[in-house]
Design a protein around this motif. Sequence first.
Motif, PDB file in Angstrom:
ATOM      1  N   ALA A 162       0.835  -1.199   0.000  1.00 45.25           N
ATOM      2  CA  ALA A 162       0.000   0.000   0.000  1.00 45.25           C
ATOM      3  C   ALA A 162       0.869   1.248   0.000  1.00 45.25           C
ATOM      4  CB  ALA A 162      -0.931   0.012   1.209  1.00 45.25           C
ATOM      5  N   VAL A 163       0.311   2.327  -0.507  1.00 48.35           N
ATOM      6  CA  VAL A 163       0.984   3.624  -0.510  1.00 48.35           C
ATOM      7  C   VAL A 163       0.006   4.667  -0.001  1.00 48.35           C
ATOM      8  CG1 VAL A 163       2.133   5.390  -1.902  1.00 48.35           C
ATOM      9  CG2 VAL A 163       2.436   2.971  -2.469  1.00 48.35           C
ATOM     10  N   SER A 164       0.404   5.409   1.022  1.00 49.86           N
ATOM     11  CA  SER A 164      -0.445   6.477   1.566  1.00 49.86           C
ATOM     12  C   SER A 164       0.190   7.822   1.271  1.00 49.86           C
ATOM     13  CB  SER A 164      -0.645   6.297   3.074  1.00 49.86           C
ATOM     14  OG  SER A 164       0.587   6.329   3.773  1.00 49.86           O
ATOM     15  N   ASP A 165      -0.669   8.782   0.962  1.00 49.32           N
ATOM     16  CA  ASP A 165      -0.245  10.120   0.579  1.00 49.32           C
ATOM     17  C   ASP A 165      -1.081  11.097   1.393  1.00 49.32           C
ATOM     18  OD1 ASP A 165       0.689  12.343  -0.980  1.00 49.32           O
ATOM     19  OD2 ASP A 165      -1.125  12.197  -2.196  1.00 49.32           O
ATOM     20  N   GLY A 166      -0.446  12.065   2.040  1.00 48.77           N
ATOM     21  CA  GLY A 166      -1.244  12.963   2.860  1.00 48.77           C
ATOM     22  C   GLY A 166      -0.507  14.213   3.273  1.00 48.77           C
ATOM     23  N   ARG A 167      -0.989  14.809   4.361  1.00 53.13           N
ATOM     24  CA  ARG A 167      -0.457  16.061   4.872  1.00 53.13           C
ATOM     25  C   ARG A 167       0.094  15.850   6.279  1.00 53.13           C
ATOM     26  NH1 ARG A 167       0.644  20.238   2.000  1.00 53.13           N
ATOM     27  NH2 ARG A 167      -0.256  21.781   3.402  1.00 53.13           N
ATOM     28  N   PHE A 168       1.114  16.648   6.627  1.00 52.56           N
ATOM     29  CA  PHE A 168       1.649  16.563   7.977  1.00 52.56           C
ATOM     30  C   PHE A 168       1.841  17.964   8.540  1.00 52.56           C
ATOM     31  CE2 PHE A 168       5.537  17.228   5.619  1.00 52.56           C
ATOM     32  CZ  PHE A 168       6.333  17.967   6.471  1.00 52.56           C
ATOM     33  N   THR A 169       1.856  18.038   9.867  1.00 53.57           N
ATOM     34  CA  THR A 169       2.138  19.283  10.574  1.00 53.57           C
ATOM     35  C   THR A 169       3.350  19.047  11.455  1.00 53.57           C
ATOM     36  OG1 THR A 169      -0.214  19.872  10.617  1.00 53.57           O
ATOM     37  CG2 THR A 169       1.255  21.048  12.138  1.00 53.57           C
ATOM     38  N   ALA A 170       4.401  19.828  11.249  1.00 55.46           N
ATOM     39  CA  ALA A 170       5.627  19.694  12.040  1.00 55.46           C
ATOM     40  C   ALA A 170       5.410  20.266  13.438  1.00 55.46           C
ATOM     41  CB  ALA A 170       6.776  20.406  11.335  1.00 55.46           C
ATOM     42  N   ALA A 171       6.355  19.964  14.323  1.00 54.58           N
ATOM     43  CA  ALA A 171       6.241  20.415  15.706  1.00 54.58           C
ATOM     44  C   ALA A 171       6.205  21.935  15.810  1.00 54.58           C
ATOM     45  CB  ALA A 171       7.398  19.856  16.530  1.00 54.58           C
ATOM     46  N   ASP A 172       6.822  22.632  14.826  1.00 56.98           N
ATOM     47  CA  ASP A 172       6.828  24.100  14.870  1.00 56.98           C
ATOM     48  C   ASP A 172       5.625  24.715  14.162  1.00 56.98           C
ATOM     49  OD1 ASP A 172       7.392  23.602  12.223  1.00 56.98           O
ATOM     50  OD2 ASP A 172       9.377  24.549  12.232  1.00 56.98           O
ATOM     51  N   GLY A 173       4.676  23.865  13.728  1.00 50.12           N
ATOM     52  CA  GLY A 173       3.457  24.364  13.106  1.00 50.12           C
ATOM     53  C   GLY A 173       3.501  24.447  11.595  1.00 50.12           C
ATOM     54  N   LYS A 174       4.670  24.226  10.977  1.00 53.49           N
ATOM     55  CA  LYS A 174       4.751  24.257   9.524  1.00 53.49           C
ATOM     56  C   LYS A 174       4.103  23.000   8.934  1.00 53.49           C
ATOM     57  CE  LYS A 174       8.928  27.094   9.304  1.00 53.49           C
ATOM     58  NZ  LYS A 174      10.342  27.170   8.861  1.00 53.49           N
ATOM     59  N   VAL A 175       3.607  23.122   7.700  1.00 53.52           N
ATOM     60  CA  VAL A 175       2.866  22.016   7.092  1.00 53.52           C
ATOM     61  C   VAL A 175       3.497  21.602   5.766  1.00 53.52           C
ATOM     62  CG1 VAL A 175       0.686  22.673   8.182  1.00 53.52           C
ATOM     63  CG2 VAL A 175       1.278  23.625   5.943  1.00 53.52           C
ATOM     64  N   GLY A 176       3.179  20.381   5.334  1.00 53.77           N
ATOM     65  CA  GLY A 176       3.695  19.881   4.075  1.00 53.77           C
ATOM     66  C   GLY A 176       3.042  18.579   3.674  1.00 53.77           C
ATOM     67  N   ASP A 177       3.601  17.947   2.635  1.00 50.70           N
ATOM     68  CA  ASP A 177       3.094  16.676   2.108  1.00 50.70           C
ATOM     69  C   ASP A 177       4.021  15.533   2.510  1.00 50.70           C
ATOM     70  OD1 ASP A 177       0.889  17.718   0.601  1.00 50.70           O
ATOM     71  OD2 ASP A 177       2.318  18.412  -0.907  1.00 50.70           O
ATOM     72  N   TYR A 178       3.474  14.337   2.580  1.00 50.68           N
ATOM     73  CA  TYR A 178       4.292  13.148   2.834  1.00 50.68           C
ATOM     74  C   TYR A 178       3.766  11.987   2.011  1.00 50.68           C
ATOM     75  CZ  TYR A 178       0.701  10.743   5.520  1.00 50.68           C
ATOM     76  OH  TYR A 178      -0.457  10.099   5.883  1.00 50.68           O
ATOM     77  N   VAL A 179       4.617  10.999   1.814  1.00 54.71           N
ATOM     78  CA  VAL A 179       4.260   9.745   1.146  1.00 54.71           C
ATOM     79  C   VAL A 179       4.904   8.609   1.934  1.00 54.71           C
ATOM     80  CG1 VAL A 179       4.405   8.364  -0.959  1.00 54.71           C
ATOM     81  CG2 VAL A 179       4.182  10.840  -1.129  1.00 54.71           C
ATOM     82  N   THR A 180       4.150   7.545   2.187  1.00 49.90           N
ATOM     83  CA  THR A 180       4.694   6.372   2.870  1.00 49.90           C
ATOM     84  C   THR A 180       4.268   5.117   2.133  1.00 49.90           C
ATOM     85  OG1 THR A 180       4.511   7.517   5.008  1.00 49.90           O
ATOM     86  CG2 THR A 180       4.880   5.143   5.074  1.00 49.90           C
ATOM     87  N   THR A 181       5.208   4.220   1.890  1.00 45.78           N
ATOM     88  CA  THR A 181       4.871   2.928   1.303  1.00 45.78           C
ATOM     89  C   THR A 181       4.872   1.877   2.411  1.00 45.78           C
ATOM     90  OG1 THR A 181       7.157   2.358   0.761  1.00 45.78           O
ATOM     91  CG2 THR A 181       5.930   3.583  -0.882  1.00 45.78           C
ATOM     92  N   TRP A 182       3.946   0.939   2.310  1.00 41.07           N
ATOM     93  CA  TRP A 182       3.746  -0.086   3.332  1.00 41.07           C
ATOM     94  C   TRP A 182       3.707  -1.465   2.687  1.00 41.07           C
ATOM     95  CZ3 TRP A 182       2.923   1.589   8.439  1.00 41.07           C
ATOM     96  CH2 TRP A 182       2.651   2.968   8.585  1.00 41.07           C
TER      97      TRP A 182
ATOM     98  N   ALA B 167       8.018  16.715   2.632  1.00 40.51           N
ATOM     99  CA  ALA B 167       8.585  18.019   2.303  1.00 40.51           C
ATOM    100  C   ALA B 167       7.624  19.095   2.760  1.00 40.51           C
ATOM    101  CB  ALA B 167       8.838  18.143   0.806  1.00 40.51           C
ATOM    102  N   LEU B 168       8.177  20.158   3.312  1.00 39.71           N
ATOM    103  CA  LEU B 168       7.360  21.292   3.739  1.00 39.71           C
ATOM    104  C   LEU B 168       6.886  22.083   2.532  1.00 39.71           C
ATOM    105  CD1 LEU B 168       9.529  22.579   6.720  1.00 39.71           C
ATOM    106  CD2 LEU B 168       7.271  21.501   6.891  1.00 39.71           C
ATOM    107  N   ASP B 169       5.705  22.687   2.646  1.00 39.48           N
ATOM    108  CA  ASP B 169       5.225  23.594   1.611  1.00 39.48           C
ATOM    109  C   ASP B 169       6.168  24.790   1.521  1.00 39.48           C
ATOM    110  OD1 ASP B 169       3.055  21.947   1.380  1.00 39.48           O
ATOM    111  OD2 ASP B 169       1.607  23.325   2.275  1.00 39.48           O
ATOM    112  N   ASP B 170       6.443  25.235   0.305  1.00 38.15           N
ATOM    113  CA  ASP B 170       7.285  26.400   0.105  1.00 38.15           C
ATOM    114  C   ASP B 170       6.696  27.229  -1.032  1.00 38.15           C
ATOM    115  OD1 ASP B 170       9.286  28.266   0.150  1.00 38.15           O
ATOM    116  OD2 ASP B 170      10.795  26.980  -0.803  1.00 38.15           O
ATOM    117  N   PRO B 171       6.032  28.357  -0.719  1.00 35.27           N
ATOM    118  CA  PRO B 171       5.943  28.986   0.612  1.00 35.27           C
ATOM    119  C   PRO B 171       4.892  28.312   1.493  1.00 35.27           C
ATOM    120  CG  PRO B 171       4.704  30.268  -0.958  1.00 35.27           C
ATOM    121  CD  PRO B 171       5.374  29.161  -1.757  1.00 35.27           C
ATOM    122  N   GLN B 172       4.963  28.595   2.775  1.00 39.47           N
ATOM    123  CA  GLN B 172       3.975  28.110   3.716  1.00 39.47           C
ATOM    124  C   GLN B 172       2.669  28.883   3.532  1.00 39.47           C
ATOM    125  OE1 GLN B 172       4.124  25.699   6.612  1.00 39.47           O
ATOM    126  NE2 GLN B 172       5.500  24.945   5.017  1.00 39.47           N
ATOM    127  N   PRO B 173       1.520  28.207   3.699  1.00 37.14           N
ATOM    128  CA  PRO B 173       0.240  28.925   3.584  1.00 37.14           C
ATOM    129  C   PRO B 173       0.079  29.933   4.713  1.00 37.14           C
ATOM    130  CG  PRO B 173      -0.098  26.709   4.437  1.00 37.14           C
ATOM    131  CD  PRO B 173       1.346  26.783   4.018  1.00 37.14           C
TER     132      PRO B 173
END
Length: 199
Positions: A68-88, A104-110
């Motif tokens: 399986a492969v999951s694709d989604g969003r993450f929030t870092a400890a400092d509040g910045k956000v980005g995309d991630y991908v994980t294969t299982w 990877a973090l969004d660049d620029p951040q929203p």
Amino acid sequence: MASEIAMLQRAKEIGQVEAMAEFAADGAMVLAETGEIPVSDLRTLRDDGRVAAWTPKTVWVSCDARFAVSDGRFTAADGKVGDYVTTWREDSSGDYVWVHNAKALDDPQPENTPLEAPRDDEIVVEALISVKGHVTDCERPAGSPPPHAASMRETLSPDGRLSWRWSMSGPQRIFRLYAWTEGAWKLVLDRQWPMEGSK
């Protein structure tokens, strides 16, 4: 995915790096901005115990449900956000363990607009998390997945219906997922993120 949710819950208890190590497959790799980090070296990453939350948005599963492969969003400890991908992949016990992880973090951040505090007479309803689940076709693929560049590596699901490719060379990290669906090989996920120093 249940395993991804369980890993997040475990991260709240013991920290993100420790939780990722616990749920990792043998030979699992983090595809970081600085290059590939094997699971055995995960604990060299800084982890102050704070958890970066992640939410899967799309999951692709092979017909035999072993990959399986999951694709989604993450929030870092400092509040910045980005995309991630994980294969299982499914292990011998029937549980899923992760094989590759990249983010990877969004660049620029929203820009965040502060929300007004609700009034005493207002009822607050939190948004529901919606995950789009996809399963490959179960018929035998007609031919091999599309060819890939020599610099890219490939993992093919055991049933031959999901093809995950990645490359860490040059200025970008490239992640592509091909799925056998609707009677054809289709590119269903394409991520291109910068390596460190290439921004």
